[in-house]
Design an enzyme around this catalytic site. Structure first.
Site, PDB file in Angstrom:
ATOM      1  N   CYS A 194       2.265 -34.878  -2.413  1.00 10.87           N
ATOM      2  CA  CYS A 194       1.195 -35.394  -3.257  1.00 10.87           C
ATOM      3  C   CYS A 194       0.373 -34.213  -3.739  1.00 10.87           C
ATOM      4  O   CYS A 194      -0.268 -33.516  -2.941  1.00 10.87           O
ATOM      5  CB  CYS A 194       0.324 -36.386  -2.485  1.00 10.87           C
ATOM      6  SG  CYS A 194      -1.031 -37.074  -3.467  1.00 10.87           S
TER       7      CYS A 194
ATOM      8  N   CYS B   3      -2.376 -36.426 -11.635  1.00 11.73           N
ATOM      9  CA  CYS B   3      -1.304 -36.527 -10.641  1.00 11.73           C
ATOM     10  C   CYS B   3      -0.503 -35.230 -10.571  1.00 11.73           C
ATOM     11  O   CYS B   3       0.131 -34.818 -11.552  1.00 11.73           O
ATOM     12  CB  CYS B   3      -0.373 -37.703 -10.914  1.00 11.73           C
ATOM     13  SG  CYS B   3       0.895 -37.933  -9.637  1.00 11.73           S
TER      14      CYS B   3
END
Length: 338
Positions: A90, A253
């Site tokens: 992530c 992101c």
């Protein structure tokens, strides 16, 4: 009944929450963080649920569990937890966790100005800049990223026939670019894109076997990227990333940006070293670059992308899990929808 306590640093990366567990994380078995991720999922997924879902978290919660380094050259390790699952990688949480670890003195990097982190998807190295005790920028080089499928035809119920690329940047992403039946994310509400993101994940998983060529433990699509026109003139692209069943990423992101860099490079739309300013739903941004090109063990062409962004600490918390209480392991409203 058992009671547990988890000490956390709270903050966000470009608007997306990061809850970093710095005390109370379970001891994990495995020689790599990927093996330890599998062990966590098997034995301790209730911790992810308890700290991500309501009543301690919310539908868009994301975070990490801080661990000592596994590799001799690493400064620390991370496990990624959020409502969509325990992820291999992530990006926004990596930027946030590096920032938090530096600003709170959790780590003293082996090499000043650089941090190396063991993660389930591999190992990431980041450069950082500081102004006093404040981290002003983190730029990490992600794991090899690649375009796995291009021009996949999906018959999408709400929009009609769509052509999507599927790229990997630590997670797999169907990337929906502007086309005849999709005019761009700015034409739809976040709620529509969230619902359609769930549909796209299912359609792609039903149609294709999406597996990392070098790591069969990394498989399946749990994300979706809807692209569109940027808000700010200096941005090169905009996207709304959907993760799992409930998350709308507030940041651009990190793994999604890595996947989009790999997609654009493979299509000849981005050159090595060229900056790509990627904008989020709320107008925050990451700067992505193709640092170098490589090949996977399978022979597939790939890139090493870098992602640059900022994060901020907003507080500290200690969260209790008491087995005698209702909803001790958290809940999602989606679980109560027929």
């Amino acid at each position: 009944m058992a009671k547990y306590s988890f000490a956390c640093i709270e903050g966000h990366t470009e608007g997306m929450p990061v809850r970093m567990v710095v005390g109370g994380g379970p001891e994990l078995k495995g020689a790599t963080m990927n093996e330890r991720r599998a062990y966590f999922i098997e034995h301790y997924d209730w911790i992810r649920r308890a700290l991500s879902f309501e009543p301690r978290g919310h539908a868009h919660m994301s975070g990490t569990v801080f661990y000592p380094a596994i590799s001799p050259n690493a400064d620390f390790s991370l496990l990624f937890i959020e409502t969509s699952g325990c992820l291999p990688m992530c990006g926004h949480a990596t930027i946030g966790s590096i920032t938090f670890a530096l600003e709170t003195g959790l780590i003293v990097p082996k090499q000043p100005g650089q941090v190396t982190v063991d993660v389930p998807a591999g190992q990431v190295t980041a450069k950082y800049e500081m102004n006093g005790d404040r981290v002003t920028s983190v730029r990490f080089t992600n794991v090899p990223s690649f375009l796995l499928y291009r021009d996949v035809e999906i018959n999408f119920p709400q929009l009609g026939k769509l052509s999507v690329d599927i790229a990997y940047g630590g997670n797999f992403y169907p990337i929906v670019e502007v086309q005849e039946n999709y005019p761009g994310c700015e034409h739809f509400t976040p709620e529509q894109l969230l619902e359609w993101g769930r549909t796209m994940q299912k359609l792609v998983n039903d149609a294709l076997d999406v597996v990392h060529p070098d790591n069969p433990l990394i498989r399946g699509v749990k994300h979706c990227m809807w692209t569109g026109r940027p808000i700010h003139a200096e941005a090169d692209g905009r996207s709304v990333v959907i993760a799992g069943h409930s998350i709308i990423d507030r940041s651009p992101c990190g793994t999604g940006t890595s996947a989009r860099l790999a997609q654009r490079f493979a299509r000849g739309l981005l050159s090595e070293g060229q900056a790509f300013r990627h904008e989020s739903l709320i107008g925050s941004h990451f700067i992505g670059r193709v640092e170098s090109v490589t090949k996977l063990n399978s022979g597939l062409d790939a890139i090493y992308p870098s992602i640059e962004g900022r994060a901020w600490i907003t507080g500290r918390g200690e969260h209790y899990v008491d087995e005698s209480q209702p909803y001790a392991h958290g809940f999602s409203l989606q679980e109560f929808v027929n």
